[in-house]
Design a protein around this motif. Structure first.
Motif, PDB file in Angstrom:
ATOM      1  N   GLY A 275      -0.980  17.808  -6.091  1.00  0.00           N
ATOM      2  CA  GLY A 275      -0.451  16.819  -7.409  1.00  0.00           C
ATOM      3  C   GLY A 275      -0.339  15.361  -6.539  1.00  0.00           C
ATOM      4  N   SER A 276       0.493  14.707  -7.273  1.00  0.00           N
ATOM      5  CA  SER A 276       0.807  13.242  -6.764  1.00  0.00           C
ATOM      6  C   SER A 276       2.171  13.270  -6.429  1.00  0.00           C
ATOM      7  N   CYS A 277       2.591  12.605  -5.412  1.00  0.00           N
ATOM      8  CA  CYS A 277       3.926  12.405  -5.036  1.00  0.00           C
ATOM      9  C   CYS A 277       4.848  11.733  -6.248  1.00  0.00           C
ATOM     10  N   PRO A 278       5.885  12.462  -6.690  1.00  0.00           N
ATOM     11  CA  PRO A 278       6.597  11.693  -7.896  1.00  0.00           C
ATOM     12  C   PRO A 278       7.083  10.555  -7.665  1.00  0.00           C
ATOM     13  N   LEU A 279       7.407  10.077  -6.496  1.00  0.00           N
ATOM     14  CA  LEU A 279       7.911   8.658  -6.327  1.00  0.00           C
ATOM     15  C   LEU A 279       7.216   7.683  -6.741  1.00  0.00           C
ATOM     16  N   THR A 280       5.780   7.818  -6.746  1.00  0.00           N
ATOM     17  CA  THR A 280       4.896   6.736  -6.901  1.00  0.00           C
ATOM     18  C   THR A 280       4.759   6.436  -8.409  1.00  0.00           C
ATOM     19  N   ASP A 281       5.427   7.238  -9.223  1.00  0.00           N
ATOM     20  CA  ASP A 281       5.415   6.872 -10.610  1.00  0.00           C
ATOM     21  C   ASP A 281       6.553   5.681 -10.950  1.00  0.00           C
ATOM     22  N   GLY A 282       6.146   4.751 -11.753  1.00  0.00           N
ATOM     23  CA  GLY A 282       6.871   3.883 -11.993  1.00  0.00           C
ATOM     24  C   GLY A 282       7.146   2.732 -11.311  1.00  0.00           C
ATOM     25  N   GLN A 283       6.699   2.429 -10.246  1.00  0.00           N
ATOM     26  CA  GLN A 283       6.896   1.547  -9.150  1.00  0.00           C
ATOM     27  C   GLN A 283       5.532   0.529  -9.179  1.00  0.00           C
ATOM     28  N   GLY A 284       4.625   0.312 -10.127  1.00  0.00           N
ATOM     29  CA  GLY A 284       3.902  -0.897 -10.261  1.00  0.00           C
ATOM     30  C   GLY A 284       2.774  -0.739  -9.071  1.00  0.00           C
ATOM     31  N   THR A 285       2.584   0.433  -8.845  1.00  0.00           N
ATOM     32  CA  THR A 285       1.501   0.658  -7.459  1.00  0.00           C
ATOM     33  C   THR A 285       0.223   0.962  -8.249  1.00  0.00           C
ATOM     34  N   SER A 286      -0.888   1.195  -7.696  1.00  0.00           N
ATOM     35  CA  SER A 286      -2.102   1.606  -8.339  1.00  0.00           C
ATOM     36  C   SER A 286      -2.304   3.006  -8.269  1.00  0.00           C
ATOM     37  N   ASP A 287      -2.791   3.451  -9.487  1.00  0.00           N
ATOM     38  CA  ASP A 287      -2.761   4.746  -9.646  1.00  0.00           C
ATOM     39  C   ASP A 287      -3.851   5.484  -9.030  1.00  0.00           C
ATOM     40  N   GLU A 288      -4.926   4.832  -8.364  1.00  0.00           N
ATOM     41  CA  GLU A 288      -6.086   5.240  -7.909  1.00  0.00           C
ATOM     42  C   GLU A 288      -5.719   5.840  -6.447  1.00  0.00           C
ATOM     43  N   THR A 289      -5.428   7.314  -6.418  1.00  0.00           N
ATOM     44  CA  THR A 289      -5.003   7.815  -5.123  1.00  0.00           C
ATOM     45  C   THR A 289      -5.983   8.387  -4.436  1.00  0.00           C
ATOM     46  N   VAL A 290      -6.924   9.034  -4.763  1.00  0.00           N
ATOM     47  CA  VAL A 290      -8.219   9.481  -3.917  1.00  0.00           C
ATOM     48  C   VAL A 290      -9.297   8.670  -4.169  1.00  0.00           C
TER      49      VAL A 290
ATOM     50  N   LEU B 198      -4.456  11.030  -9.850  1.00  0.00           N
ATOM     51  CA  LEU B 198      -4.092  12.438  -9.839  1.00  0.00           C
ATOM     52  C   LEU B 198      -3.045  12.457 -10.833  1.00  0.00           C
ATOM     53  N   GLN B 199      -3.104  13.776 -11.400  1.00  0.00           N
ATOM     54  CA  GLN B 199      -1.990  14.192 -12.242  1.00  0.00           C
ATOM     55  C   GLN B 199      -0.532  14.760 -11.358  1.00  0.00           C
ATOM     56  N   PRO B 200       0.550  14.397 -11.780  1.00  0.00           N
ATOM     57  CA  PRO B 200       1.805  14.540 -11.021  1.00  0.00           C
ATOM     58  C   PRO B 200       1.931  16.166 -10.561  1.00  0.00           C
ATOM     59  N   SER B 201       1.551  17.060 -11.539  1.00  0.00           N
ATOM     60  CA  SER B 201       2.038  18.708 -11.232  1.00  0.00           C
ATOM     61  C   SER B 201       0.588  19.351 -11.248  1.00  0.00           C
TER      62      SER B 201
END
Length: 595
Positions: free
Chosen positions: A300-315, A346-349
């Motif tokens: 999944g994705s690191c949960p600390l990346t949510d809601g911080q205004g960063t790009s959601d394109e992880t891979v 990526l989805q969180p979980s």
């Protein structure tokens, strides 16, 4: 009196306001390289406000590293762990333009705020010793002999105050072996500790099985205004994996030959037969998946990346638009305008996997050609003297290349700079001797001092288009004391790679391009250590015999056989008598207590 729940709500609101400018972002970029390699670039970026950093209020920024930087008055830090060799002829230009790549082993440079050079060096020693314990590396061996002060090779990338009295110090350990002991503390600096997000793919068995890998840590201040300053940490892991080698199971790492039924032979060869096979080169690009390469999926994705205004394109994947890509279900795919870049959210979980099928490609991904090719070797023979040869090749047909060449030599390698010569060779193969002033525009030279500092050489060079420039100079090898030789003295001594900084003509504000040459192995005059070994063994044997004989004469007592029997009987009788008396006293003591 404020209720408890209202007080907690106020604390949450204040903490959210204090960390509004701080964020965390991670990204993974995958790119196949010819002929059968894969480049994986992991990037993790987090920051905190300057006020929170000064007050030691850390959320995304690692506290362990932040306290070290504050104690050592370090304003900007760059740390590199690198092993292997980047094949520029096959893979093209280096990732991140070589900025996040270091020389073989460990390389460190930092800007330290201090009033003078003596205090700056004391803070530098504090920084290296602290980082040595944090990253389980031998950075504490960076002393004055391995420390230099570059003049033009490095520039600060952060925003520093004019009032800061910054000192740049640079150190290398070319013989340092990078291993899992360095990866584990590197992952502990991340907010999710490698348990979630793209960092969950980082496994020591896969990472250090690559042909080339580099880990970097960059800390710098970023200011958008007078009162809006951030302290940013940027961690990067770049690895070049062999696809076939990485697909082997983790429990069976022994390379085995391909079975005869799986061989693809060129039947047009006249010598082709049942027992002779000439391999047929495949025109299709290899297929692979994240599970096959790394042995696991992305958690999944690191949960600390949510809601911080960063790009959601992880891979992100950089392949030809013709390639068929099969991502996991439920992910969002975004393609660039040219079709070569594909990014996934990526989805969180939810675990994420990516599969690339094997197929023929008519339009492969274009690779950027390196701006400059550099090579450095030691020439000559003998135990007393030698020479250095540096070759620079400009592949461009129209543009010259202007760059800074930085070389840090150990003190026991004494160069003769008056022997510096330059030759130029064109595409026609004609080689001609030219004055050194036509190639070297400016030079900075700081000679060595035995057992105090090494040689520092910085040259501003210019290579004409479609030409190859060769620099040569002679040097002398010093004779060390016998206590200064390592246990593997006959192996040789490591010489740190040279650093090449290439400026950009089109954009002066852009980050310069960096190239590191390979490290060198310098053989020094080595005494015959078998003679001291023989002397030590013989001396130890004589001392053991003499000491044992004298000790026996002083301690032992020589008596006849009859006297020995009498002494033994008396000793046995005395022991029995003592035990009987002790048992009697114990019984009497119990009886007195009962009365």
């Amino acid at each position: 009196m404020i209720p408890v729940f209202l007080f907690a709500l106020i604390l949450v609101a204040l903490s959210s306001l204090g960390s509004a400018a701080a964020d965390y972002h991670e990204n993974l970029t995958l790119q196949p390289l010819p002929p059968s390699s894969l480049l994986a670039s992991f990037n993790f970026r987090s920051n905190t406000t300057q006020k929170s950093f000064d007050k030691r209020h850390f959320r995304y920024f690692p506290r362990a590293l932040g306290q070290i930087l504050q104690h050592a008055n370090t304003r900007e830090l760059h740390l590199r762990f690198t092993t292997g060799r980047w094949d520029a002829e096959s893979w093209g230009s280096r990732p991140w333009d070589g900025f996040k790549e270091g020389g073989t082993g460990v390389e460190l440079w930092a800007w330290i705020d201090a009033p003078n050079e003596e205090i700056a060096f004391a803070k530098w020693i504090t920084l290296t010793q602290s980082l040595s314990g944090l990253f389980c590396a031998s950075l504490n061996f960076i002393d004055s002999t391995k420390t230099t002060r570059p003049v033009a090779s490095f520039e600060p990338t952060g925003d520093h105050l004019v009032s800061d009295n910054l000192h740049l110090l640079h150190g290398t350990l070319p013989g340092e072996v990078v291993c899992t002991e360095n990866l584990t503390p590197f992952l502990k600096l991340l907010p999710c500790k490698g348990k979630a997000g793209v960092a969950s793919l980082l496994d020591g068995h896969k990472l250090f099985d690559a042909a080339w890998q580099s880990m970097s840590v960059d800390v710098r201040p970023i200011c958008q205004g007078v009162d809006e300053c951030l302290v940013e940490i940027d961690q990067t892991v770049d690895i070049a994996l062999d696809i076939d080698r990485s697909k082997r199971p983790r429990g069976d790492q022994i390379p085995r030959p391909v079975h005869t039924d799986q061989l693809v032979c060129d039947t047009s060869k006249p010598y082709h037969s049942s027992d002779t096979c000439y391999p047929l080169e495949k025109t299709s690009e290899k297929g692979w998946s994240i599970t096959e390469i790394f042995g696991r999926t992305i958690s999944g994705s690191c949960p600390l990346t949510d809601g911080q205004g960063t790009s959601d394109e992880t891979v992100c994947l950089r392949v030809s638009p013709e390639r068929e890509v099969q991502p996991s279900q439920g992910v969002v795919e975004t393609k660039s305008s040219d079709g070569f870049n594909r990014c996934f959210t990526l989805q969180p979980s939810t675990e994420f996997d990516l599969t690339i099928l094997e197929q023929e490609v008519t339009h492969p991904v274009p690779l950027d050609e390196p701006v400059l090719h550099a090579e450095r070797t030691i020439v000559g023979h003998g135990q007393e003297r030698g020479g250095m040869r540096i070759i620079f090749e400009n592949p461009s047909d129209s543009e010259p290349v202007d760059f800074i060449y930085f070389e840090a030599l150990p003190w026991f390698l004494r160069p003769y700079m008056h022997t510096l010569q330059s030759t130029i060779t064109g595409r026609d193969g004609i080689r001609r001797q030219i004055p050194t002033s036509e190639i070297i525009k400016e030079a900075f030279y700081r000679p060595e001092i035995d057992r105090e500092r090494g040689t520092q050489l910085e040259l501003a060079l210019s290579v004409p288009p479609a030409s190859t420039v060769t620099l040569t100079y002679d040097f002398e090898k010093a004779i060390l004391r016998y206590t200064e030789y390592p246990p593997d003295a006959n192996r040789g001594f490591n010489v740190a790679p040279a650093v090449i900084k290439i400026g950009r003509h089109d954009d002066a504000q852009a980050q310069p391009i960096y190239i590191r040459t390979t490290s060198l192995l310098l053989p020094l005059p080595t005494p015959d250590f078998s003679m001291p070994y023989n002397v030590i063994i013989l001396t130890s044997t004589v001392i053991a015999l003499a000491f044992g004989s004298i000790f026996n004469l002083l301690v032992r007592r020589f008596v006849t056989l009859d006297e020995a029997a009498a002494l033994t009987a008396q000793t046995l009788k005395g022991r029995l008598t003592g035990q009987i008396v002790a048992l009697r006293d114990r019984i009497r003591g119990k009886n007195s207590k009962v009365e």
